[in-house]
Scaffold this active site. Structure first.
Site, PDB file in Angstrom:
ATOM      1  N   HIS A  98      57.696  31.695  64.279  1.00  9.97           N
ATOM      2  CA  HIS A  98      57.287  31.057  63.014  1.00  9.97           C
ATOM      3  C   HIS A  98      56.729  29.657  63.283  1.00  9.97           C
ATOM      4  CE1 HIS A  98      60.654  33.627  61.110  1.00  9.97           C
ATOM      5  NE2 HIS A  98      59.524  34.097  60.630  1.00  9.97           N
ATOM      6  N   LYS A 124      65.772  42.707  51.142  1.00 13.68           N
ATOM      7  CA  LYS A 124      66.488  42.289  52.351  1.00 13.68           C
ATOM      8  C   LYS A 124      67.852  41.686  52.050  1.00 13.68           C
ATOM      9  CE  LYS A 124      62.470  41.352  55.277  1.00 13.68           C
ATOM     10  NZ  LYS A 124      61.699  40.317  55.959  1.00 13.68           N
ATOM     11  N   ARG A 158      51.735  40.214  64.343  1.00 13.98           N
ATOM     12  CA  ARG A 158      52.210  40.624  65.668  1.00 13.98           C
ATOM     13  C   ARG A 158      51.663  41.997  66.053  1.00 13.98           C
ATOM     14  NH1 ARG A 158      58.201  39.593  63.788  1.00 13.98           N
ATOM     15  NH2 ARG A 158      57.157  40.709  62.115  1.00 13.98           N
ATOM     16  N   SER A 174      62.802  37.763  63.342  1.00  9.77           N
ATOM     17  CA  SER A 174      64.121  37.328  62.873  1.00  9.77           C
ATOM     18  C   SER A 174      65.099  38.496  62.896  1.00  9.77           C
ATOM     19  CB  SER A 174      64.020  36.781  61.448  1.00  9.77           C
ATOM     20  OG  SER A 174      63.177  35.658  61.414  1.00  9.77           O
TER      21      SER A 174
HETATM   22  O1  PNS Z   1      59.392  36.959  55.853  1.00  9.61           O
HETATM   23  P1  PNS Z   1      59.127  37.974  54.790  1.00  9.61           P
HETATM   24  O2  PNS Z   1      60.407  38.680  54.395  1.00  9.61           O
HETATM   25  O3  PNS Z   1      58.012  38.907  55.127  1.00  9.61           O
HETATM   26  O4  PNS Z   1      58.693  37.117  53.495  1.00  9.61           O
HETATM   27  C1  PNS Z   1      58.342  37.788  52.340  1.00  9.61           C
HETATM   28  C2  PNS Z   1      57.906  36.827  51.236  1.00  9.61           C
HETATM   29  C3  PNS Z   1      59.073  36.010  50.707  1.00  9.61           C
HETATM   30  C4  PNS Z   1      56.854  35.905  51.764  1.00  9.61           C
HETATM   31  C5  PNS Z   1      57.323  37.762  50.167  1.00  9.61           C
HETATM   32  O5  PNS Z   1      58.318  38.630  49.740  1.00  9.61           O
HETATM   33  C6  PNS Z   1      56.711  37.023  48.982  1.00  9.61           C
HETATM   34  O6  PNS Z   1      55.608  36.517  49.058  1.00  9.61           O
HETATM   35  N1  PNS Z   1      57.484  36.966  47.888  1.00  9.61           N
HETATM   36  C7  PNS Z   1      57.044  36.317  46.657  1.00  9.61           C
HETATM   37  C8  PNS Z   1      56.761  37.372  45.564  1.00  9.61           C
HETATM   38  C9  PNS Z   1      55.317  37.823  45.669  1.00  9.61           C
HETATM   39  O7  PNS Z   1      54.420  37.092  45.342  1.00  9.61           O
HETATM   40  N2  PNS Z   1      55.120  39.054  46.217  1.00  9.61           N
HETATM   41  C10 PNS Z   1      53.777  39.544  46.524  1.00  9.61           C
HETATM   42  C11 PNS Z   1      53.152  40.296  45.401  1.00  9.61           C
HETATM   43  S1  PNS Z   1      53.913  41.872  45.161  1.00  9.61           S
END
Ligand code: PNS
Length: 160
Positions: A16, A40, A89, A126
């Site tokens: 990250h 999650k 990745r 992670s």
């Molecule tokens: O590290 P991750 O788990 O891939 O992060 C996911 C995250 C928090 C970035 C993602 O779930 C997110 O953007 N959540 C906000 C809600 C949203 O806008 N979702 C996308 C449209 S469905």
């Protein structure tokens, strides 16, 4: 220009940090948005994840950390950030990120920039860090020092 690096950061890893460092070099200003993915189960709660991300980026000029609640597109619009930067990745990342990029672009025109993960951290996640840490392994090569310390503390507390 202002970009947002969103994620769960449970916990933040060197992978990250590599993406955040490169994003700020490209855009000048980066907000790290620490969110919740409802699918999650987290090792660190939101406050802990914010604290650990904050400590990890403290020495990076142009980077700040905020909680992401609600839609990413609203978060970006409220902060006048036109770009999301995410690390890529392997192919499975691409499939997911493409879907997110498309829906976010459809919602508000938010652009997504996908940076190939650097070779050194190219498959680090992670999830793997949590797996190794949960089974008693040493994760200090993969995460900032404070994260490794907190994982150790959690383990000691759990073991009484
Ligand atoms: O590290 P991750 O788990 O891939 O992060 C996911 C995250 C928090 C970035 C993602 O779930 C997110 O953007 N959540 C906000 C809600 C949203 O806008 N979702 C996308 C449209 S469905």
């Amino acid at each position: 220009m202002r970009a947002v690096c969103p994620g769960s950061f449970d916990p933040i890893t060197h992978g990250h940090l590599d993406v955040i460092t490169r994003a700020v070099a490209l855009f000048g200003e980066v907000i790290v948005a620490v969110g919740r993915n409802s699918a999650k189960k987290y090792l660190f709660d939101t406050d802990e994840r914010i604290e650990l991300v904050g400590a990890a980026v403290a020495d990076l000029p142009g980077v700040r950390v905020e909680v992401l609640s609600g839609l990413l597109v609203d978060f970006c619009r409220d902060r006048d950030a036109g770009y999301v930067v995410k690390g890529l990745r392997f192919a499975s990342d691409f499939d997911f990120e493409l879907q997110m990029a498309h829906i976010n672009h459809s919602l508000t025109g938010l652009e997504t920039v996908l940076l190939p993960a650097s070779a050194r951290w190219g498959t680090l996640s992670s999830t793997m860090v949590r797996e190794v840490a949960g089974l008693g392994g040493d994760v200090s090569a993969f995460v900032p020092e404070l994260v490794a310390e907190r994982i150790e503390q959690k383990r000691n507390t759990a073991n009484g």
